[in-house]
Design an enzyme around this catalytic site. Structure first.
Site, PDB file in Angstrom:
ATOM      1  N   ARG A   1       0.823  -1.210   0.000  1.00 39.25           N
ATOM      2  CA  ARG A   1       0.000   0.000   0.000  1.00 39.25           C
ATOM      3  C   ARG A   1       0.854   1.255   0.000  1.00 39.25           C
ATOM      4  O   ARG A   1       0.479   2.270  -0.578  1.00 39.25           O
ATOM      5  CB  ARG A   1      -0.927  -0.009   1.225  1.00 39.25           C
ATOM      6  CG  ARG A   1      -2.370   0.163   0.830  1.00 39.25           C
ATOM      7  CD  ARG A   1      -3.296   0.191   2.028  1.00 39.25           C
ATOM      8  NE  ARG A   1      -4.056   1.419   2.029  1.00 39.25           N
ATOM      9  CZ  ARG A   1      -4.140   2.239   3.047  1.00 39.25           C
ATOM     10  NH1 ARG A   1      -3.493   1.980   4.169  1.00 39.25           N
ATOM     11  NH2 ARG A   1      -4.864   3.308   2.965  1.00 39.25           N
TER      12      ARG A   1
ATOM     13  N   LYS B   1      10.687   6.125  14.771  1.00 35.27           N
ATOM     14  CA  LYS B   1      10.938   5.132  13.718  1.00 35.27           C
ATOM     15  C   LYS B   1      11.151   5.767  12.350  1.00 35.27           C
ATOM     16  O   LYS B   1      12.084   5.412  11.623  1.00 35.27           O
ATOM     17  CB  LYS B   1       9.789   4.123  13.688  1.00 35.27           C
ATOM     18  CG  LYS B   1      10.023   2.950  12.776  1.00 35.27           C
ATOM     19  CD  LYS B   1       9.453   3.225  11.417  1.00 35.27           C
ATOM     20  CE  LYS B   1       9.877   2.151  10.449  1.00 35.27           C
ATOM     21  NZ  LYS B   1       9.338   2.440   9.109  1.00 35.27           N
TER      22      LYS B   1
ATOM     23  N   ASP C   1      10.367  -0.951  14.009  1.00 33.73           N
ATOM     24  CA  ASP C   1       8.949  -1.052  13.674  1.00 33.73           C
ATOM     25  C   ASP C   1       8.379  -2.315  14.312  1.00 33.73           C
ATOM     26  O   ASP C   1       9.060  -2.988  15.075  1.00 33.73           O
ATOM     27  CB  ASP C   1       8.767  -1.072  12.159  1.00 33.73           C
ATOM     28  CG  ASP C   1       9.244  -2.393  11.574  1.00 33.73           C
ATOM     29  OD1 ASP C   1      10.259  -2.908  12.063  1.00 33.73           O
ATOM     30  OD2 ASP C   1       8.600  -2.925  10.662  1.00 33.73           O
TER      31      ASP C   1
END
Length: 285
Positions: free
Chosen positions: A128, A218, A237
DNA sequence: CGCCAGGGACGAA
DNA sequence: TTCGTCCATGGC
């Protein structure tokens, strides 16, 4: 690693530490992908490029004269990855991860593209993210002449002057849209500048990045590692959190101390080997 | 329906 | 400082 510039291609010989699949598939960049014939293609520096592999070489299909310093830096060609891998190979897990993804090279990506792309990446999945980044380029970038498909450059900050969150609606970025609009403004104003960050220490550059709304721990580490050459960065992550616990028994809060102790000068490289290994093999999921 | 994805802002304690 | 909670969107 020997680079040979020919008229219509560049050949890199001695690629035991360079795999196109590992490098482009390990999640560090979003604009290169594999084609059905096994070649890879994508866009960087406003240019379309296709790459193929042979036994002991990588072939970059562009004019030799156009393969400038930025491309050598992009593929990190002057670094000895054999030495890094050797230095990291003191535990079984890392040896396995390197066995699996030892052809990864950490790409030196363009700062602005990296900044925007990794803001998009938060709380999102890689397919995505790729789609959103492509859509972003299609909306705001310039069309590039390329055989077999339409390609667009990643827009420059100037291309995006005056950008509002609403302008991003069709990309379905959700709550990230205002972060992107804000980040563009920060760059245009000069408050955030890649060249300036590059010469700062890891800590100082990170502090500055964290002052941008939408950039947290992050995402800052991703930008520092993938575009500013700060190899102390260890982007943490959800995958890395799971992997560090399952493979090393290290809890999240102990990761910053552990990565220094265990991976020395090379936390960023270690992180990429672990991330790719974890994601592709599902070890310790 | 719930859970997750290369998380972060924000306010409460 | 650390800890919940909320935040859009889409795949499964």
């Amino acid at each position: 690693m020997k680079i040979e510039r020919q008229k219509d291609k560049v050949i890199i010989y001695g690629t035991e530490d360079f795999s196109l699949l590992h490098t482009f598939d390990c999640g560090q960049c979003f604009r290169f992908s594999e084609k059905e014939d096994g070649s890879f293609s994508g866009v960087a520096f406003g240019k379309y490029v296709r790459l193929t592999e042979e036994d002991d070489s990588v072939i970059i299909h562009m004019k030799g004269e156009e393969f400038g310093e930025e491309w050598e830096k992009f593929f990190d060609l002057s670094r000895d990855y054999g030495e890094i891998k050797k230095a990291l190979s003191h535990d079984e897990t890392m040896r396995n991860a390197i066995e699996f993804g030892g052809g990864i090279r950490i790409l030196r990506q363009e700062f602005f593209e990296c900044l925007i792309s990794f803001i998009i990446s938060q709380q999102n999945n890689i397919p995505r993210i790729k789609k959103a980044v492509e859509g972003f380029c299609r909306l705001f970038g310039k069309k590039i002449e390329a055989p077999g498909g339409e390609f667009y450059s990643f827009p420059s900050p100037e291309d995006l002057r005056g950008l509002k969150a609403e302008d991003l609606e069709s990309l379905k970025l959700g709550y990230r849209a205002p972060y992107i609009a804000g980040a563009v403004e920060e760059v245009l104003s000069g408050r955030i500048n890649g060249d300036e960050l590059e010469v700062l220490s890891y800590e100082e550059a990170k502090k500055k990045l964290l002052s941008v709304k939408g950039i947290g721990n992050k995402v800052a580490d991703c930008i520092l590692l993938f575009s500013l050459g700060k190899f102390e960065a260890f982007p943490t992550d959800t995958w890395i959190k799971k992997a560090m616990l399952a493979l090393y028994g290290v809890e999240e809060k102990n990761i910053p101390a552990y990565k220094e102790e265990a991976f020395g000068k090379y936390p960023g490289f270690a992180q990429q080997y672990i991330f790719y290994y974890m994601r592709e093999t599902g070890r310790g999921k």
